[in-house]
Scaffold this active site. Structure first.
Site: not given
Ligand code: FAD
Length: 431
Positions: A176, A316, A422
């Site tokens: 992670r 998580s 996380e």
């Molecule tokens: C129901 C649920 C289940 C999940 N299951 C998992 C799982 O099984 N495994 C897992 O690893 N994660 C899981 N997650 C967490 C999440 O899905 C991941 O961390 C995902 O990658 C977040 O993506 P996002 O686009 O929503 O990021 P955001 O929440 O919008 O941003 C998160 C971070 O990434 C940065 N970011 C976003 N876009 C960019 C970019 N283009 N360049 C640089 N930085 C950027 C943001 O600045 C921030 O710091 C889960 C979340 C939920 C809600």
């Protein structure tokens, strides 16, 4: 590029943009439609020294309730391409590159790859969020991590003010974490003053190296069990994807697709994939969650809605702690322990460390599924997953932070282990 400035009472809030549904008002929201537009939007904030939040799906974000006085940027590009198409692979070579822009929905990309017979990311089906963010925390599930298949990412370097291509071996992927995530923190959960809540490197696009094959080995025991196979068995990637989606649905570990009805979320997913996700969401209501004895009665609307609220989370909330051998040995015998994953930023760490289950620690510190600080409180642990903090409707970020701190201190006083969150939590100290 569209700029929305919000000054009225119906102002855009982070609650509109995050799966947890919390966070204060946003001063300016920019939705670039081109690569140059994305870089310009980032530069707009950086050159004026304004706070910057580049976001994707808001699925790993729990911002404070306090208003955000900077610029929020969300890439609207949803482009997937196959750079090798011009030079088709010849006999024997089965590696295929797939490029996706940062704003592409992650699961739309997985669905695309599975459909055209590219294996490598099928076990990561259903993870909410975007391609850009996937490499920030090195998303992982069921024995796979995106870092295993990343070839190169194209970034805008906010420090040197240049675009760059970073190959996987420079990205220091770990459990992670990655080089990108590390630029945001001084130490776990302690933000760096310069690059937080957005990394030094803003992802413009990601290129994966996948395998042109309709089957792949199933690494995780749980997934193998769901497929009626032995761990290591080679299975059809479409079957793997369907099994993952169904395990996730039962644990409410898929996002709530109804969030895309919010006009601020419009256009974030491909229409065909969204309609499939909405259909799957209705199927969930008929499926009993794992280890829930009584399935939700399909006729009981309230019970079904309550089950669905478990999706209003960041997945998580805490990472599985990596502890020294002595701390691991002091835990009760039945506490699950795993070999520590590789940590490229701290090569010595793997040697003396053990990974322990955050879910087990939380549960055995007395915080069971559905736990909340007071009866009827709108913030609670998921009723089907100990590791997810959920917003049952109307919870604020400070409600969820209070719940998170209570769990952290309960686990620390019971087991002497500190849980690290996380999600990225701008304005909220959970260190
Ligand atoms: C129901 C649920 C289940 C999940 N299951 C998992 C799982 O099984 N495994 C897992 O690893 N994660 C899981 N997650 C967490 C999440 O899905 C991941 O961390 C995902 O990658 C977040 O993506 P996002 O686009 O929503 O990021 P955001 O929440 O919008 O941003 C998160 C971070 O990434 C940065 N970011 C976003 N876009 C960019 C970019 N283009 N360049 C640089 N930085 C950027 C943001 O600045 C921030 O710091 C889960 C979340 C939920 C809600």
């Amino acid at each position: 590029m569209s700029v929305a400035l919000s000054h009225d009472s119906k102002a855009l809030t982070f609650a509109d943009l995050t799966t947890m549904g919390v966070g204060g008002r946003i001063e300016a929201f920019i939705r670039p439609t081109s690569r140059v537009g994305l870089i310009e939007a980032v530069e707009e904030a950086d050159s004026k020294r304004l706070p910057l939040a580049v976001i994707g799906g808001g699925a790993n974000l729990m911002p404070t309730d306090v208003d955000f006085s900077g610029i929020v940027v969300r890439d609207t590009r949803q482009d997937i391409s196959l750079p090798d198409e011009a030079t088709p692979v010849s006999s024997g070579a089965d590696r295929v590159h797939v490029n996706a822009t940062a704003g592409t929905n992650w699961d739309d990309l997985v669905s695309f790859c599975v459909r055209i017979g590219l294996s490598g990311i099928e076990a990561l089906s259903g993870i909410p969020g975007t391609v850009g963010a996937s490499v920030v925390q090195n998303i992982g599930a069921y024995g796979c991590e995106v870092g295993q298949v990343v070839d190169t990412i194209e970034v805008w370097d906010r420090q040197l003010k240049v675009t760059d291509y970073l190959r996987a071996d420079r990205l220091d992927f770990g459990y992670r974490t990655s080089l990108l995530k590390r630029t945001m923190y001084r130490s776990p959960a302690v933000p760096d003053g310069t690059f937080f809540p957005t990394p030094r490197y803003v992802v413009l696009s990601v290129t994966l190296a996948l395998v042109h094959r309709r089957s792949a080995p199933v690494v995780s025991d749980q997934l193998a069990g769901a497929l009626g196979a032995q761990p290591g068995a080679v299975m059809d990637i479409d079957a793997i994807r369907r099994a993952v989606l169904s395990i996730r649905a039962a644990k409410c570990m898929l996002e709530d697709p109804r969030r895309y009805a919010n006009p601020w979320m419009a256009g974030c997913r491909r229409a065909s994939e969204l309609s499939e996700a909405l259909d799957d969401a209705s199927d969930l209501m008929a499926t009993p969650p794992e280890d829930q004895v009584e399935p939700a009665d399909p006729a009981d609307h309230t019970a079904r809605e309550d089950l669905l609220l478990n999706r209003h989370s960041c997945g998580s909330f805490f990472t599985n702690p990596l502890v020294d051998r002595q701390t691991a040995a002091a835990l009760p015998d039945e506490a699950p322990r795993f070999p520590a994953p590789r940590d490229p930023s701290d090569p010595q760490a793997g040697e003396g460390r053990v990974k322990v289950s955050a879910a087990w620690l939380i549960d055995h510190a007395g915080f069971h599924k559905g736990y909340r600080l007071a009866a009827g409180a709108p913030a609670s642990l998921s009723t089907v997953h100990t590791l997810a903090l959920t917003n049952r409707g109307g919870a604020t970020a400070s409600d969820l932070a209070a719940l998170a701190r209570t769990i952290q201190s309960g686990v620390e006083s019971t087991f002497g282990i500190h849980l690290v969150p996380e999600p990225v939590t701008p304005g909220i100290d959970l260190s």
